[in-house]
Design a protein around this motif. Structure first.
Motif, PDB file in Angstrom:
ATOM      1  N   ARG A  37      80.345  92.515 -46.035  1.00 49.37           N
ATOM      2  CA  ARG A  37      80.638  93.241 -47.269  1.00 49.37           C
ATOM      3  C   ARG A  37      81.886  92.611 -47.885  1.00 49.37           C
ATOM      4  N   LEU A  38      81.757  92.141 -49.130  1.00 51.43           N
ATOM      5  CA  LEU A  38      82.820  91.342 -49.730  1.00 51.43           C
ATOM      6  C   LEU A  38      83.750  92.135 -50.639  1.00 51.43           C
ATOM      7  N   ALA A  39      83.185  92.925 -51.558  1.00 48.55           N
ATOM      8  CA  ALA A  39      84.028  93.645 -52.521  1.00 48.55           C
ATOM      9  C   ALA A  39      83.264  94.828 -53.097  1.00 48.55           C
ATOM     10  N   SER A  40      84.014  95.859 -53.530  1.00 47.48           N
ATOM     11  CA  SER A  40      83.407  97.056 -54.126  1.00 47.48           C
ATOM     12  C   SER A  40      84.028  97.323 -55.490  1.00 47.48           C
ATOM     13  N   TYR A  41      83.236  97.954 -56.365  1.00 52.11           N
ATOM     14  CA  TYR A  41      83.698  98.284 -57.711  1.00 52.11           C
ATOM     15  C   TYR A  41      83.240  99.710 -58.038  1.00 52.11           C
ATOM     16  N   GLY A  42      84.088 100.474 -58.682  1.00 57.48           N
ATOM     17  CA  GLY A  42      83.720 101.847 -59.025  1.00 57.48           C
ATOM     18  C   GLY A  42      83.858 102.758 -57.826  1.00 57.48           C
ATOM     19  N   GLU A  43      82.744 103.272 -57.316  1.00 60.34           N
ATOM     20  CA  GLU A  43      82.748 104.173 -56.163  1.00 60.34           C
ATOM     21  C   GLU A  43      82.932 103.349 -54.884  1.00 60.34           C
ATOM     22  N   THR A  44      84.155 103.016 -54.590  1.00 57.89           N
ATOM     23  CA  THR A  44      84.434 102.049 -53.518  1.00 57.89           C
ATOM     24  C   THR A  44      84.231 102.604 -52.110  1.00 57.89           C
ATOM     25  N   LEU A  45      84.094 103.915 -51.965  1.00 58.17           N
ATOM     26  CA  LEU A  45      83.967 104.505 -50.626  1.00 58.17           C
ATOM     27  C   LEU A  45      82.517 104.624 -50.160  1.00 58.17           C
ATOM     28  N   ARG A  46      81.582 104.102 -50.920  1.00 60.06           N
ATOM     29  CA  ARG A  46      80.166 104.219 -50.560  1.00 60.06           C
ATOM     30  C   ARG A  46      79.795 103.267 -49.419  1.00 60.06           C
ATOM     31  N   LYS A  47      78.778 103.675 -48.640  1.00 57.86           N
ATOM     32  CA  LYS A  47      78.292 102.848 -47.533  1.00 57.86           C
ATOM     33  C   LYS A  47      77.300 101.810 -48.042  1.00 57.86           C
ATOM     34  N   LEU A  48      77.248 100.691 -47.345  1.00 55.82           N
ATOM     35  CA  LEU A  48      76.272  99.636 -47.617  1.00 55.82           C
ATOM     36  C   LEU A  48      75.490  99.380 -46.335  1.00 55.82           C
ATOM     37  N   SER A  49      74.179  99.405 -46.416  1.00 54.79           N
ATOM     38  CA  SER A  49      73.354  99.143 -45.236  1.00 54.79           C
ATOM     39  C   SER A  49      72.484  97.912 -45.488  1.00 54.79           C
ATOM     40  N   ILE A  50      72.327  97.099 -44.447  1.00 52.80           N
ATOM     41  CA  ILE A  50      71.492  95.893 -44.518  1.00 52.80           C
ATOM     42  C   ILE A  50      70.524  95.941 -43.343  1.00 52.80           C
ATOM     43  N   GLY A  51      69.247  95.992 -43.659  1.00 54.29           N
ATOM     44  CA  GLY A  51      68.235  96.056 -42.613  1.00 54.29           C
ATOM     45  C   GLY A  51      68.018  97.443 -42.051  1.00 54.29           C
ATOM     46  N   THR A  52      68.586  98.453 -42.684  1.00 58.02           N
ATOM     47  CA  THR A  52      68.369  99.838 -42.302  1.00 58.02           C
ATOM     48  C   THR A  52      68.572 100.701 -43.545  1.00 58.02           C
ATOM     49  N   ASN A  53      68.206 101.968 -43.468  1.00 54.72           N
ATOM     50  CA  ASN A  53      68.278 102.828 -44.653  1.00 54.72           C
ATOM     51  C   ASN A  53      69.476 103.765 -44.600  1.00 54.72           C
ATOM     52  N   THR A  54      70.006 104.102 -45.788  1.00 58.18           N
ATOM     53  CA  THR A  54      71.083 105.082 -45.879  1.00 58.18           C
ATOM     54  C   THR A  54      70.570 106.422 -46.380  1.00 58.18           C
ATOM     55  N   SER A  55      69.293 106.454 -46.817  1.00 54.34           N
ATOM     56  CA  SER A  55      68.708 107.696 -47.321  1.00 54.34           C
ATOM     57  C   SER A  55      67.215 107.694 -47.036  1.00 54.34           C
ATOM     58  N   THR A  56      66.606 108.874 -47.120  1.00 52.92           N
ATOM     59  CA  THR A  56      65.191 109.015 -46.783  1.00 52.92           C
ATOM     60  C   THR A  56      64.255 108.575 -47.907  1.00 52.92           C
ATOM     61  N   ASN A  57      64.781 108.060 -49.019  1.00 51.09           N
ATOM     62  CA  ASN A  57      63.862 107.539 -50.036  1.00 51.09           C
ATOM     63  C   ASN A  57      63.177 106.259 -49.565  1.00 51.09           C
ATOM     64  N   ILE A  58      63.713 105.617 -48.506  1.00 47.15           N
ATOM     65  CA  ILE A  58      62.996 104.565 -47.778  1.00 47.15           C
ATOM     66  C   ILE A  58      63.187 104.843 -46.291  1.00 47.15           C
ATOM     67  N   ASN A  59      62.333 104.244 -45.463  1.00 49.13           N
ATOM     68  CA  ASN A  59      62.456 104.449 -44.020  1.00 49.13           C
ATOM     69  C   ASN A  59      62.776 103.127 -43.326  1.00 49.13           C
ATOM     70  N   ASP A  60      62.894 103.172 -41.979  1.00 49.09           N
ATOM     71  CA  ASP A  60      63.282 101.967 -41.244  1.00 49.09           C
ATOM     72  C   ASP A  60      62.186 100.903 -41.250  1.00 49.09           C
ATOM     73  N   PHE A  61      60.934 101.304 -41.486  1.00 47.32           N
ATOM     74  CA  PHE A  61      59.856 100.322 -41.588  1.00 47.32           C
ATOM     75  C   PHE A  61      60.011  99.489 -42.854  1.00 47.32           C
ATOM     76  N   ILE A  62      60.334 100.149 -43.956  1.00 50.58           N
ATOM     77  CA  ILE A  62      60.514  99.442 -45.226  1.00 50.58           C
ATOM     78  C   ILE A  62      61.783  98.601 -45.212  1.00 50.58           C
ATOM     79  N   SER A  63      62.836  99.108 -44.600  1.00 49.32           N
ATOM     80  CA  SER A  63      64.135  98.439 -44.682  1.00 49.32           C
ATOM     81  C   SER A  63      64.357  97.395 -43.592  1.00 49.32           C
TER      82      SER A  63
END
Length: 274
Positions: free
Chosen positions: A227-253
């Motif tokens: 994770r290199l840099a954030s803008y605006g809502e800087t406290l948000r989580k970033l996920s790569i290869g996994t999901n942060t919400s149920t709008n997608i699941n671990d199969f999709i991500s």
């Protein structure tokens, strides 16, 4: 005549009960030949299942199955290669559903320019904040001094951004993913994930890396992201290869890595198959 018969019976008994050496005084098996062996007729193998005798087929070899087991006939197949041409020697694909999650505290704070940092051959230990995707760390082997290895990496990147309006300030996260061989960077892609008018946005990330003429032997392949840099809502989580919400699941991500190694063969090892 009695003496001759006695001698024959004695020799037969020795053959049945002792080891016989030809050109050796210390045989290591029931029949031990120290020298050339010339067979003018057939060799057969007993099939203990039905007590049949198998002579094998043309171009087959006798292959040991280990102590206590009868040998079996195997077909010898030698691949036909044309000189100075590349052939696909290794091909495999891997997946990972665990992925990696970056909090705002994982963000890299660096005064060094990205152009100076992200260079081919950089060691992963010199790149700040990179985390490996564990399931994509794999071993490969190279058998020739002339080779081309292709790596195709795909994953889904998601942030837990809330919904933003079209006129809102920029809310986004910069990130980078690299493909490493023996901890050396061979390919890197940097992207930005923006907040949009729906919450928990995600994108599909693809990249292809190529490296030529790896040294002969075993090599370790890794995929790692930062994770290199954030803008605006800087406290948000970033996920790569996994999901942060149920709008997608671990199969999709989930993440995947495809590896193809092409080589100009230099060693022609026979391949024995049934």
């Amino acid at each position: 005549m009695k003496k001759i018969l006695s001698t024959l019976f004695l020799a037969s008994g020795l053959l049945l009960s002792a080891q016989v050496g030809i050109n050796t005084d210390s045989p290591k098996a029931k029949i031990d030949v120290n020298g050339d062996l010339n067979l003018r007729q057939k060799i057969v193998v007993l099939n203990t299942t039905d007590n049949s005798l198998s002579q094998g087929n043309n171009d087959q070899l006798l292959v040991s199955q280990g102590e206590g087991f009868a040998p079996i006939w195997k077909t010898l197949r030698i691949p036909e290669y044309e000189p100075n041409k590349f052939y696909l020697i290794f091909n495999n694909s891997f997946s990972d559903k665990v992925g990696i999650i970056f909090a705002s505290s994982d963000e890299v704070s660096s005064t060094t320019s990205k152009a100076a940092t992200f260079v081919k051959g950089a060691d992963i230990s010199s790149l700040k904040g990179f985390k490996k995707i564990a399931g994509l760390s794999q071993d490969i082997s190279v058998f020739s001094t002339e080779s081309k290895a292709y790596f195709q990496f795909e994953t889904v990147v998601q942030a837990d951004f809330s919904t933003v309006s079209a006129n809102a300030d920029d809310t986004s996260i910069d990130y980078a993913c690299g493909i490493f061989v023996d901890n050396k960077l061979i390919n890197l892609r940097q992207r930005n994930l923006k907040a949009i008018n729906s919450s928990f946005p995600f994108l599909t990330h693809n990249q292809i890396g190529i490296v030529e003429n790896l040294p002969k032997g075993n090599h370790k392949v890794d995929v790692a992201c930062s994770r290199l840099a954030s803008y605006g809502e800087t406290l948000r989580k970033l996920s790569i290869g996994t999901n942060t919400s149920t709008n997608i699941n671990d199969f999709i991500s989930q993440s995947s890595l495809k590896v193809d190694v092409y080589e100009v063969p230099q060693v022609f090892n026979p391949i024995i198959v049934n």
